[in-house]
Motif scaffolding. Structure first.
Motif, PDB file in Angstrom:
ATOM      1  N   TRP A 115      39.875  20.162 -47.472  1.00 24.32           N
ATOM      2  CA  TRP A 115      40.675  20.593 -46.141  1.00 24.32           C
ATOM      3  C   TRP A 115      41.980  19.936 -46.022  1.00 24.32           C
ATOM      4  N   ASN A 116      42.007  18.591 -46.162  1.00 22.27           N
ATOM      5  CA  ASN A 116      43.148  18.018 -45.945  1.00 22.27           C
ATOM      6  C   ASN A 116      44.377  18.348 -46.906  1.00 22.27           C
ATOM      7  N   ASP A 117      43.795  18.512 -48.309  1.00 23.05           N
ATOM      8  CA  ASP A 117      44.603  18.893 -49.201  1.00 23.05           C
ATOM      9  C   ASP A 117      45.263  20.398 -48.912  1.00 23.05           C
ATOM     10  N   ALA A 118      44.331  21.281 -48.631  1.00 28.04           N
ATOM     11  CA  ALA A 118      44.842  22.468 -48.246  1.00 28.04           C
ATOM     12  C   ALA A 118      45.957  22.511 -47.071  1.00 28.04           C
ATOM     13  N   ILE A 119      45.745  21.531 -46.159  1.00 26.92           N
ATOM     14  CA  ILE A 119      46.875  21.506 -45.036  1.00 26.92           C
ATOM     15  C   ILE A 119      48.131  21.033 -45.455  1.00 26.92           C
ATOM     16  N   GLU A 120      48.067  19.736 -46.443  1.00 27.53           N
ATOM     17  CA  GLU A 120      49.287  19.209 -46.741  1.00 27.53           C
ATOM     18  C   GLU A 120      50.030  20.203 -47.914  1.00 27.53           C
ATOM     19  N   ASN A 121      49.440  21.102 -48.435  1.00 33.29           N
ATOM     20  CA  ASN A 121      49.928  21.944 -49.621  1.00 33.29           C
ATOM     21  C   ASN A 121      50.248  23.334 -49.027  1.00 33.29           C
ATOM     22  N   SER A 122      50.144  23.534 -47.814  1.00 35.80           N
ATOM     23  CA  SER A 122      50.179  25.038 -47.247  1.00 35.80           C
ATOM     24  C   SER A 122      51.537  25.030 -46.518  1.00 35.80           C
ATOM     25  N   ASP A 123      51.954  26.077 -46.437  1.00 33.56           N
ATOM     26  CA  ASP A 123      53.601  26.237 -45.592  1.00 33.56           C
ATOM     27  C   ASP A 123      52.948  26.757 -44.275  1.00 33.56           C
ATOM     28  N   ASP A 125      51.920  29.120 -43.093  1.00 34.05           N
ATOM     29  CA  ASP A 125      51.157  30.378 -42.956  1.00 34.05           C
ATOM     30  C   ASP A 125      49.633  29.874 -43.210  1.00 34.05           C
ATOM     31  N   PHE A 126      49.516  28.615 -42.766  1.00 26.96           N
ATOM     32  CA  PHE A 126      47.929  27.920 -42.931  1.00 26.96           C
ATOM     33  C   PHE A 126      47.021  28.489 -42.230  1.00 26.96           C
ATOM     34  N   ASP A 127      45.638  29.072 -43.013  1.00 29.96           N
ATOM     35  CA  ASP A 127      44.979  29.946 -42.259  1.00 29.96           C
ATOM     36  C   ASP A 127      43.598  29.243 -42.434  1.00 29.96           C
ATOM     37  N   VAL A 128      43.185  28.623 -41.198  1.00 29.56           N
ATOM     38  CA  VAL A 128      41.737  27.810 -41.051  1.00 29.56           C
ATOM     39  C   VAL A 128      40.692  28.568 -41.598  1.00 29.56           C
ATOM     40  N   ASP A 129      40.418  29.686 -41.101  1.00 30.85           N
ATOM     41  CA  ASP A 129      39.286  30.532 -41.415  1.00 30.85           C
ATOM     42  C   ASP A 129      39.173  30.599 -42.975  1.00 30.85           C
ATOM     43  N   SER A 130      40.027  31.099 -43.493  1.00 28.81           N
ATOM     44  CA  SER A 130      40.159  31.201 -44.735  1.00 28.81           C
ATOM     45  C   SER A 130      39.889  30.108 -45.704  1.00 28.81           C
ATOM     46  N   THR A 131      40.525  28.938 -45.154  1.00 23.88           N
ATOM     47  CA  THR A 131      40.241  27.697 -45.962  1.00 23.88           C
ATOM     48  C   THR A 131      39.048  27.150 -45.818  1.00 23.88           C
ATOM     49  N   ILE A 132      38.151  27.435 -44.725  1.00 19.79           N
ATOM     50  CA  ILE A 132      36.768  26.987 -44.618  1.00 19.79           C
ATOM     51  C   ILE A 132      35.842  27.954 -45.393  1.00 19.79           C
ATOM     52  N   ASP A 133      36.384  29.090 -45.455  1.00 16.27           N
ATOM     53  CA  ASP A 133      35.456  29.862 -46.461  1.00 16.27           C
ATOM     54  C   ASP A 133      35.656  29.274 -47.778  1.00 16.27           C
ATOM     55  N   THR A 134      36.746  29.156 -48.239  1.00 18.28           N
ATOM     56  CA  THR A 134      37.091  28.787 -49.677  1.00 18.28           C
ATOM     57  C   THR A 134      36.308  27.581 -49.883  1.00 18.28           C
ATOM     58  N   ILE A 135      36.277  26.467 -48.923  1.00 21.27           N
ATOM     59  CA  ILE A 135      35.773  25.046 -49.054  1.00 21.27           C
ATOM     60  C   ILE A 135      34.221  25.361 -49.174  1.00 21.27           C
ATOM     61  N   GLN A 136      33.723  26.194 -48.416  1.00 21.57           N
ATOM     62  CA  GLN A 136      32.219  26.375 -48.631  1.00 21.57           C
ATOM     63  C   GLN A 136      31.907  27.378 -49.746  1.00 21.57           C
ATOM     64  N   ASN A 137      32.652  28.162 -50.091  1.00 19.35           N
ATOM     65  CA  ASN A 137      32.273  28.631 -51.312  1.00 19.35           C
ATOM     66  C   ASN A 137      32.361  27.857 -52.671  1.00 19.35           C
ATOM     67  N   ASN A 138      33.177  26.860 -52.646  1.00 17.62           N
ATOM     68  CA  ASN A 138      33.445  25.781 -53.687  1.00 17.62           C
ATOM     69  C   ASN A 138      32.037  24.983 -53.790  1.00 17.62           C
ATOM     70  N   HIS A 139      31.262  25.084 -52.694  1.00 19.34           N
ATOM     71  CA  HIS A 139      30.145  24.108 -52.447  1.00 19.34           C
ATOM     72  C   HIS A 139      28.813  24.714 -52.338  1.00 19.34           C
ATOM     73  N   THR A 140      28.526  25.963 -52.798  1.00 15.12           N
ATOM     74  CA  THR A 140      27.407  26.873 -52.454  1.00 15.12           C
ATOM     75  C   THR A 140      26.229  26.011 -52.907  1.00 15.12           C
ATOM     76  N   ASP A 141      26.054  25.575 -54.192  1.00 16.32           N
ATOM     77  CA  ASP A 141      24.957  25.000 -54.688  1.00 16.32           C
ATOM     78  C   ASP A 141      24.729  23.720 -53.889  1.00 16.32           C
ATOM     79  N   GLU A 142      25.622  22.664 -53.557  1.00 19.70           N
ATOM     80  CA  GLU A 142      25.541  21.673 -52.973  1.00 19.70           C
ATOM     81  C   GLU A 142      24.696  21.924 -51.438  1.00 19.70           C
ATOM     82  N   ILE A 143      25.555  22.976 -51.020  1.00 17.33           N
ATOM     83  CA  ILE A 143      24.984  23.413 -49.682  1.00 17.33           C
ATOM     84  C   ILE A 143      23.306  23.853 -49.782  1.00 17.33           C
TER      85      ILE A 143
END
Length: 219
Positions: A115-123, A125-143
């Motif tokens: 999440w922190n990396d996404a904020i620092e690398n964003s312009d 147009d940072f989208d919180v909801d989209s970022t959260i969805d991406t993070i959770q999709n990256n960790h489906t098995d762990e979840i």
């Protein structure tokens, strides 16, 4: 006591049969009520009836006492088994709790870093909801793994809560530990809010779970 109950039951059956025999003899001799045989049969019938009643009453009392003694012995054995089960369940709960806490802490830390990396690398147009969805999709098995481990911990907690041999104070400590682990797991598997809130909650729940780990070791 059970042996005595058995003997009294046998005495009851024998005396009951004897009473029937003397009763039949007494009935057959009723035409000559003044005869010695009639009087003896009557006397023996009455005596055996008294014996029947006494053996029935005392036999019932002895059987009740035997049943109570057996029930108390079974209760004592069950309590002994419950205490033994609690010892194993408590150790298993602590083991699973540590494993789950470690798993959740790692997952939540990864999510926070991403999440922190996404904020620092964003312009702009940072989208919180989209970022959260991406993070959770990256960790489906762990979840999914966290959810499974939390379910196992819940079952173990409920087993301990239903064990009558466990002190209420121990039950409360174990259940409170489970609840904080559940909150920490939900925090990592259902991301919400802002980044700052997420990290503040991470630190708070991580510390609570760590405190519970130490507390469980002292039970």
């Amino acid at each position: 006591m059970e042996t005595l109950a058995g003997l009294l039951e046998l005495a009851f059956l024998v005396s009951f049969i004897v009473a029937i025999v003397y009763g039949v003899k007494w009935f057959k001799q009723r035409k000559d009520k003044e005869s010695d045989l009639f009087k003896k049969s009557k006397k023996k019938f009455i005596i055996t009836c008294v014996v029947v009643v006494c053996t029935f009453i005392f036999g019932g009392m002895a059987q009740n006492s035997a049943d109570e003694a057996e029930e108390q012995a079974e209760t004592a054995q069950q309590q002994k088994r419950n205490k033994s089960n609690y010892k194993d369940d408590k150790e298993e709960f602590a083991t699973q709790y540590f494993a789950l806490g470690h798993k959740v802490e790692q997952l939540s830390s990864k999510e926070g870093n991403e999440w922190n990396d996404a904020i620092e690398n964003s312009d702009d147009d940072f989208d919180v909801d989209s970022t959260i969805d991406t993070i959770q999709n990256n960790h489906t098995d762990e979840i999914d793994d966290v959810d499974s481990k939390l379910s196992d911990l819940h079952d173990l907690d409920q087993k301990i809560q239903k064990n009558d041999s466990v002190d209420d104070s121990d039950k409360e400590k174990i259940h409170n530990a489970y609840l904080d682990a559940k909150h920490f797991a939900n925090h990592a598997t259902n991301i919400s809010g802002s980044y700052d809130d997420f990290m503040d909650k991470h630190n708070e729940l991580d510390q609570k779970v760590a405190d519970h780990v130490e507390e469980l070791q002292d039970l």
